[in-house]
Design a protein around this motif. Structure first.
Motif, PDB file in Angstrom:
ATOM      1  N   GLN A 185      -2.103 -12.374   1.347  1.00 16.37           N
ATOM      2  CA  GLN A 185      -2.348 -11.211   2.187  1.00 16.37           C
ATOM      3  C   GLN A 185      -2.820  -9.996   1.376  1.00 16.37           C
ATOM      4  O   GLN A 185      -3.229  -8.986   1.945  1.00 16.37           O
ATOM      5  CB  GLN A 185      -1.064 -10.833   2.938  1.00 16.37           C
ATOM      6  CG  GLN A 185      -0.573 -11.887   3.925  1.00 16.37           C
ATOM      7  CD  GLN A 185      -1.524 -12.033   5.101  1.00 16.37           C
ATOM      8  OE1 GLN A 185      -2.194 -11.086   5.496  1.00 16.37           O
ATOM      9  NE2 GLN A 185      -1.591 -13.233   5.663  1.00 16.37           N
ATOM     10  N   ASP A 245      -1.103  -9.059   7.488  1.00 20.08           N
ATOM     11  CA  ASP A 245      -0.208  -9.744   8.424  1.00 20.08           C
ATOM     12  C   ASP A 245       1.153  -9.949   7.752  1.00 20.08           C
ATOM     13  O   ASP A 245       1.349  -9.623   6.580  1.00 20.08           O
ATOM     14  CB  ASP A 245      -0.843 -11.082   8.826  1.00 20.08           C
ATOM     15  CG  ASP A 245      -0.243 -11.663  10.097  1.00 20.08           C
ATOM     16  OD1 ASP A 245       0.753 -11.105  10.600  1.00 20.08           O
ATOM     17  OD2 ASP A 245      -0.773 -12.681  10.584  1.00 20.08           O
ATOM     18  N   GLU A 294       0.829  -1.205   0.000  1.00 19.66           N
ATOM     19  CA  GLU A 294       0.000   0.000   0.000  1.00 19.66           C
ATOM     20  C   GLU A 294       0.869   1.263   0.000  1.00 19.66           C
ATOM     21  O   GLU A 294       0.467   2.299  -0.547  1.00 19.66           O
ATOM     22  CB  GLU A 294      -0.942  -0.002   1.205  1.00 19.66           C
ATOM     23  CG  GLU A 294      -1.942   1.139   1.192  1.00 19.66           C
ATOM     24  CD  GLU A 294      -3.004   1.023   2.276  1.00 19.66           C
ATOM     25  OE1 GLU A 294      -3.660   2.056   2.536  1.00 19.66           O
ATOM     26  OE2 GLU A 294      -3.191  -0.073   2.855  1.00 19.66           O
ATOM     27  N   THR A 309      -2.948  -3.173   6.674  1.00 26.30           N
ATOM     28  CA  THR A 309      -3.514  -4.038   7.707  1.00 26.30           C
ATOM     29  C   THR A 309      -3.127  -5.503   7.543  1.00 26.30           C
ATOM     30  O   THR A 309      -3.509  -6.339   8.366  1.00 26.30           O
ATOM     31  CB  THR A 309      -5.047  -3.929   7.698  1.00 26.30           C
ATOM     32  OG1 THR A 309      -5.527  -4.227   6.374  1.00 26.30           O
ATOM     33  CG2 THR A 309      -5.495  -2.532   8.100  1.00 26.30           C
TER      34      THR A 309
END
Length: 279
Positions: free
Chosen positions: A260, A207, A168, A205
């Motif tokens: 993820q 993991d 991100e 967010t």
């Protein structure tokens, strides 16, 4: 000669067929009428193989006709100069190797945690990346680097499949400023719409995953069932991995990071949200 990606691919495939036949390098060299040392260099990509020697090798190893046609095409291409050699005076060995890897690829999977991959960069975004990394580079050389990067992207309109997974941070860091990033993100949405390109974003967010702190490119070529190379570039060094065990570890890493990442549609939704924030 200096091994090229194509000459190494050809040598690797011939070596695989030789091993499957149960012949040693010496045995095969004797049967096709060349020195064992020459055959060893052919397998490592350090020596050219003539059409006649390739034909004899195909016969001795009973290589299927369809595969033999592929090998002959690869042999011819191994002798052809790449378009990127026009930039040889400014290219590092690492960048030249990456472009050689991309040249014949059918599918590229790449993971970048912090920046947009080069194959998706706009000219303005790429210019900021290049100038930040090489502050003393001449303006003329920067222009040629940018031209080179834009030429690399032509592969996307030639049937190359690209799967780009980015963190991100890559879609939020305002490299070049808000306007440059906004156009960069618009460019990504256009490329996804027009070409065989999939972009997935790993959200903040997410993991931990096996690619954390890393970046790499997995290269796969047409008519070759397994990825043949992984390119890893760092600040001070670069590596091309071609051994099966290492490639499998990177396949695990890309599967881990994809587990993820947001789905492609959700990733584009997030990119559109960032674009709105930049208005």
């Amino acid at each position: 000669m200096r091994p090229t990606v194509r000459s190494r691919r050809l040598g690797t495939r011939l070596g695989t067929y030789r091993q499957q036949s149960g012949l040693s390098g010496t045995d095969l060299a004797n049967q096709i009428g060349i020195h064992q040392g020459t055959w060893s260099k052919i397998e490592s990509g350090k020596a050219k193989i003539s059409p006649n020697v390739l034909t004899r090798t195909v016969d001795v190893l009973n290589i299927p006709a369809g595969v033999a046609t592929q090998l002959e095409a690869l042999r011819r291409k191994a002798d052809e100069p790449g378009w990127w050699q026009d930039y040889g005076d400014i290219l590092s060995e690492a960048v030249q190797m990456l472009i050689e890897l991309e040249a014949d690829a059918s599918w590229i999977r790449t993971y970048e945690g912090e920046v947009i991959p080069g194959l998706l960069q706009t000219r303005d975004y790429a210019e900021r990346i290049i100038t930040a990394g090489s502050p003393h580079m001449r303006a003329a050389d920067i222009d040629r680097y940018l031209e080179l990067r834009m030429r690399r992207q032509k592969r996307l309109s030639e049937g190359l499949r690209l799967t780009a997974i980015v963190g991100e941070a890559a879609i939020r860091q305002q490299i070049g400023g808000p306007a440059v990033l906004r156009e960069q993100l618009h460019h990504i949405t256009r490329v996804v719409r027009e070409h065989d390109v999939t972009v997935q974003v790993v959200p903040f967010t997410a993991d931990a995953h096996a690619a954390l702190g890393d970046s790499f490119v997995i290269i796969q070529w047409p008519d070759e069932t397994d990825p043949e190379a992984v390119y890893v570039d760092g600040v001070t060094s670069w590596t091309v991995h071609e051994r099966g065990g290492v490639i499998r570890s990177y396949l695990h890493a890309v599967a881990s990071v994809q587990s993820q990442a947001l789905a492609p549609r959700e990733s584009l939704d997030l990119i559109h949200d960032v674009i709105k924030d930049l208005q």
